[in-house]
Design a protein around this motif. Structure first.
Motif, PDB file in Angstrom:
ATOM      1  N   SER A  53     -29.220 -59.429   4.510  1.00  0.00           N
ATOM      2  CA  SER A  53     -28.757 -60.443   5.452  1.00  0.00           C
ATOM      3  C   SER A  53     -29.593 -60.479   6.713  1.00  0.00           C
ATOM      4  O   SER A  53     -30.232 -59.496   7.083  1.00  0.00           O
ATOM      5  N   MET A 112     -28.904 -66.226   7.484  1.00  0.00           N
ATOM      6  CA  MET A 112     -28.507 -66.365   6.078  1.00  0.00           C
ATOM      7  C   MET A 112     -28.367 -65.014   5.404  1.00  0.00           C
ATOM      8  O   MET A 112     -28.857 -64.004   5.903  1.00  0.00           O
ATOM      9  N   THR A 113     -27.723 -65.040   4.243  1.00  0.00           N
ATOM     10  CA  THR A 113     -27.640 -63.886   3.356  1.00  0.00           C
ATOM     11  C   THR A 113     -28.307 -64.285   2.049  1.00  0.00           C
ATOM     12  O   THR A 113     -28.120 -65.405   1.571  1.00  0.00           O
ATOM     13  N   LYS A 131     -18.539 -75.044   7.243  1.00  0.00           N
ATOM     14  CA  LYS A 131     -18.427 -74.126   8.388  1.00  0.00           C
ATOM     15  C   LYS A 131     -19.792 -73.928   9.045  1.00  0.00           C
ATOM     16  O   LYS A 131     -19.874 -73.663  10.238  1.00  0.00           O
ATOM     17  N   VAL A 132     -20.857 -74.025   8.261  1.00  0.00           N
ATOM     18  CA  VAL A 132     -22.208 -73.884   8.801  1.00  0.00           C
ATOM     19  C   VAL A 132     -22.533 -75.091   9.668  1.00  0.00           C
ATOM     20  O   VAL A 132     -22.998 -74.944  10.794  1.00  0.00           O
ATOM     21  N   ARG A 149     -25.622 -69.210   7.180  1.00  0.00           N
ATOM     22  CA  ARG A 149     -24.662 -68.873   8.219  1.00  0.00           C
ATOM     23  C   ARG A 149     -24.733 -69.924   9.319  1.00  0.00           C
ATOM     24  O   ARG A 149     -25.692 -70.676   9.416  1.00  0.00           O
ATOM     25  N   SER A 150     -23.720 -69.943  10.181  1.00  0.00           N
ATOM     26  CA  SER A 150     -23.629 -71.005  11.185  1.00  0.00           C
ATOM     27  C   SER A 150     -24.805 -71.000  12.160  1.00  0.00           C
ATOM     28  O   SER A 150     -25.125 -72.039  12.734  1.00  0.00           O
TER      29      SER A 150
END
Length: 159
Positions: free
Chosen positions: A44, A48-49, A68-69, A104-105
């Motif tokens: 991660s 991002m992961t 959500k991102v 991710r956001s």
């Protein structure tokens, strides 16, 4: 009779297979995503992961960019477009297997370059992408491109 310019552009861009990300290069079904999430190695970064499940098939990419991102579809699509383009260029050097990126956001406010660089860093941390050469300019050619064709004579470089 030649096509109007607008129709010619649409025809070329939508039918040119080199511009598309082929189905064979995608993780597509829910079962495939579940398999990757359940058995993959994971690394991660703030953006991002990356989940990676080794296999014998050529590298395939799956993308998970939720609301959500970025609540706006245009933002989610930008992130996916950047990751697909990066994969398209890196795929010949990527180790075989299935890759799933979960954005991710923080990716919403990141530039395209930052997203691409984060993706490359994650691939290198997993060992799925070779480290850059000593001069740091280009990764080595994949084995299929680095060997001369049978019967071809080696070409001496110009001086």
């Amino acid at each position: 009779m030649p096509l109007p310019a607008a129709d010619a552009i649409l025809t070329v861009s939508s039918s040119d297979p080199r511009k598309r990300f082929p189905r064979s290069a995608r993780v597509r079904t829910r079962a495939e995503y579940t398999t990757v999430f359940d058995g993959a190695r994971r690394v991660s970064e703030p953006l991002m992961t990356l989940h990676w499940l080794k296999s014998d098939t050529p590298a395939r990419l799956g993308l998970a960019v939720s609301r959500k991102v970025d609540p706006r579809a245009v933002g989610r699509n930008r992130i996916k477009r950047v990751l697909r383009e990066a994969t398209r260029h890196l795929r010949p050097w990527m180790t075989a297997g299935d890759y799933v990126v979960v954005a991710r956001s923080a990716a919403r406010t990141a530039s395209n370059t930052e997203i691409r660089q984060a993706f490359e860093r994650l691939l290198r941390r997993l060992g799925a992408l070779p480290m850059p050469g000593a001069d740091g300019t280009m990764p080595p050619l994949p084995p299929s491109q680095s060997e001369p064709a049978p019967g071809a004579s080696p070409v001496e470089p110009a001086r």
